[in-house]
Design a protein around this motif. Structure first.
Motif: not given
Length: 284
Positions: A6-9, A109-112, A234-235, A238-241
């Motif tokens: 499962e991936i947010d973005i 995205i999460d306020g940003k 992938e986001y 709360g983190a990008w990778t």
């Protein structure tokens, strides 16, 4: 059965469907292994520059079907135009259900605020010598085709694969200078607009780093490509990778468990061939 991640973005770019260098089979495996809440296609997905009826294999159509399947399932899919599919720009802001065709995209995205666009606007060659850029694209595709044959031979003898184009790029200081300039320009422009993230494609160089500017630091991200690097952004939580495709992560029996099968035919719901033909006729 292997569960889907499962991936947010999820962000992919520079797939270049319709060219010999496209790694459609690997991309299909990746797409069928994830469950994204949003999918962003950041340019050069279909290579209209080199589109030909003579080369459109079934594996490329399967990628299109899978993307359309996300749409049918209600997953927001944003297709952002690039230079190789720039002819779609006249259809910008078109929406069909969960499918959105745009030139650029801003998401909170999460306020940003995150700014997504392909990045070819920074390419001087694209702006002033488009014919030269197209000629270079044909040469690049030929180089990739030769490289694929060489890597097939290397694999037979148990040798490590190599990348011709990456070696060529690495041997020219101007290429490295261009990449650095591209990244800095994108970050500075994003900072001026008040964005915390700027997400590009175009240069086939996956990257994720914070870049300081006069207006504050900006996180620059690039999704790379699906010709050589086989990468995506992938986001999650709360983190990008940066995701890097590896064959070893996809066992041979995965095809049988339903995750990678193409048994679901969307023909009754959406005629993908007719859609592509309509777009092509509009372009002509």
């Amino acid at each position: 059965m292997t569960s889907k991640r499962e991936i947010d973005i999820a962000v992919i770019s520079d797939v270049h469907l319709g060219t010999y260098g496209c790694r459609s089979k690997e991309l299909l495996k990746y797409l069928k292994s994830i469950k994204p809440k949003k999918l962003i296609l950041n340019g050069d997905i279909i290579d209209i520059w080199q589109f030909s009826k003579r080369y459109w294999p079934e594996s490329h159509m399967k990628v299109v079907r899978k993307l359309m399947k996300f749409v049918m399932e209600g997953v927001p899919v944003y297709y952002l135009t690039g230079n190789h599919d720039e002819l779609l720009r006249k259809f910008a802001d078109m929406e069909m259900g969960a499918f959105h065709l745009q030139n650029k995209l801003v998401l909170e995205i999460d306020g940003k605020k995150a700014w997504f666009f392909h990045g070819d606007i920074f390419d001087v060659t694209m702006q002033h010598s488009k014919w030269l850029a197209k000629l270079g694209a044909v040469g690049y595709d030929t180089l990739i085709l030769i490289n694929s044959f060489v890597n097939w031979m290397l694999n037979l003898v148990g040798k490590e694969k190599m990348s011709f184009s990456q070696k060529v790029k690495a041997s020219f200081k101007d290429a490295v200078k261009f990449i650095n300039s591209f990244e800095t320009t994108a970050a500075e422009l994003a900072a001026e607009k008040g964005y915390e993230y700027v997400v590009c494609g175009h240069i086939h160089h996956p990257e994720m780093r914070s870049i300081p500017t006069e207006h504050g630091a900006v996180t620059y991200l690039n999704s790379g490509d699906w010709i050589e690097n086989l990468t995506a952004l992938e986001y999650v939580n709360g983190a990008w990778t940066i995701y890097k495709y590896e064959d070893r992560n996809f066992e041979s029996d995965v095809e049988e468990d339903g995750i990678l099968s193409d048994s679901e035919d969307l023909g009754s719901k959406l005629d993908v061939n007719a859609l592509l033909q309509k777009i092509k006729l509009e372009i002509v």
